[in-house]
Design a protein around this motif. Structure first.
Motif: not given
Length: 465
Positions: A348-359
């Motif tokens: 799920g994409i729960s933000w707007t703008g740039w965001k750093y996501i990791e796993t």
């Protein structure tokens, strides 16, 4: 006389010419009557209707222009409203201590860090642009390990509400642990925008039956500890970087294309100048009707030859979202035995703008080396979604291995290449560095001459870049 009165008038038939002239006269009269009493009124009426039609078309054009402008205004208003809500959600609606303590309790309390108490200063105002923004300084004494302090700073950075780390002081006690003080600053939108309804009041007395949200560490005394450690060593502690960031793909080239998992998965990829890292990011357009068990749009990365030889701490990337979406973003790897390994980064994409996501990638060493084949976006079954996201700077993060002297003994600055049939130093340089200019370096590192032929299967040493 009577004979004359009774005399009948004699008639004669019209001659052919007379009949012809008479028919012409009748025709003229009919045509004139039709024109005078039928065609002329109809022509006037048509002219009037045509003029009326033109006036109506002009009015329709004016109305359509107004409607188009209204639609643009509504769209712009929606965008601004979402941006406003996004900004508002990052700040405290009011400087409510209970709410701030509740949030800091989750962010600051770690196993390797003990927090003594929190000191709240009186709220004050700061001039930012044309506004006077309400803010509050918070002082937090602590004791713990360096890694614990770093974890706290990372947690503050990812806080759902913006908390600024103003300063950190560090000292070392006789046990080798750090103690000091963190100065934080929080801002409120109170008085700038209507956010009263967003305030969440927390009953802190019910939080796990604690009198305060923090438990002080054992035998803590609020006193100054004399430290024999030189200041230079303390400064050196601050400069230690425990992680190595290796860029796997910066999306500056066009060696990527879109692949659907089924026919109702549509999409496209192209470069975008709206980037987070360098000049370009990757624009990923998708339109997915999820009717199958697998409903993914893939970005094929095989041409980029991304191989991961050993497990990193994390793998992450920057994602720019224009709107919320139920989409899952993930990575598809191929193990050394040919098995496909899917790793989701965010559900799920729960933000707007740039965001750093990791796993966290697989830790099983038997799977490595892993080849990163694609990046995918998946929509849950029986859903439909379409949109655009931007992707930038895919990277792996490795933990440094430090020896007892603090020297980095992590994996070195070199990689290996197994020569395939047809390989030349120029081709290998082009493959790994995007240019053939490193041909001489490859020859020198491997003690080869320019006239040497590379035998298939030979292992070459290459410098990382």
């Amino acid at each position: 006389m009577e004979k004359l009165g009774k005399k009948k008038l004699k008639t004669r038939e019209l001659t052919k010419n007379e009949k012809f002239l008479l028919s012409i006269l009748v025709t003229i009269l009919v045509v004139w009557g039709s024109y005078r009493f039928v065609i002329t009124p109809l022509d006037h009426k048509l002219s009037s209707l045509n003029a009326q039609r033109i006036r109506y078309e002009e009015k329709i054009d004016e109305i359509n222009t107004i409607l188009r402008n209204e639609e643009t205004i509504n769209n712009n208003w929606d965008i601004l409203h979402k941006e406003k809500e996004n900004i508002i959600s990052k700040y405290f609606p009011k400087l409510d201590q209970a709410q701030i303590i509740y949030l800091l309790n989750d962010l600051v309390e770690k196993e390797t860090v003990s927090v003594v108490d929190m000191n709240f200063n009186r709220p004050n105002y700061e001039d930012i642009g044309e506004f006077q923004v309400k803010n509050m300084d918070i002082s937090i004494p602590y004791k713990g390990t360096y890694d614990g302090i770093v974890d706290v700073i990372r947690a503050l950075k990812t806080s759902p509400r913006k908390i600024l780390l103003d300063s950190v002081t560090m000292d070392r006690d006789n046990e080798g642990k750090l103690n000091g003080n963190m100065s934080l600053k929080v801002y409120s939108l109170d008085g700038i925008t209507n956010t009263d309804n967003d305030v969440v009041y927390i009953d802190t007395e019910k939080l796990e039956q604690k009198i305060t949200p923090f438990s002080p560490y054992k035998d803590y005394t609020d006193s100054i500890i004399e430290v024999d450690t030189p200041l230079e060593e303390i400064v050196e502690i601050k400069e230690v970087n425990h992680y190595i960031e290796e860029t796997l793909l910066d999306f500056e080239n066009r060696n990527m294309f879109f692949l659907p998992s089924q026919e109702l998965v549509k999409g496209n990829v192209e470069q975008s100048t709206k980037s987070k890292s360098k000049k370009y990011s990757l624009r990923f357009e998708y339109n997915i009707v999820a009717v199958e068990e697998e409903n993914r749009g893939y970005i094929d990365l095989t041409r980029n030859n991304i191989n991961i030889k050993y497990p990193p701490q994390t793998i992450g990337l920057w994602v720019y979202s224009y709107d919320y979406s139920p989409a899952t973003v993930g990575l598809a790897f191929r193990g050394q035995m040919g098995e496909e390994i899917l790793v989701s980064i965010t559900e799920g994409i729960s933000w707007t703008g740039w965001k750093y996501i990791e796993t966290n990638p697989p830790e099983d060493l038997s799977l490595y080396p892993l080849k990163l084949e694609s990046l995918y976006l998946e929509i849950p079954k029986n859903r439909e979604d379409y949109g655009v996201i931007l992707i930038d700077k895919l990277q792996a993060v490795y933990e440094r291995n430090l020896d007892e002297n603090g020297k980095d003994v992590s994996v070195g600055d070199y990689i290996f290449h197994v020569v395939k049939e047809g390989d030349t130093p120029e081709k290998i340089s082009q493959l790994y560095y995007g240019t053939s200019n490193y041909k001489s370096e490859i020859l020198k590192l491997n003690e080869l001459k320019s006239t040497d032929t590379l035998p298939t299967g030979k292992v070459l040493v290459l410098k990382k870049r």
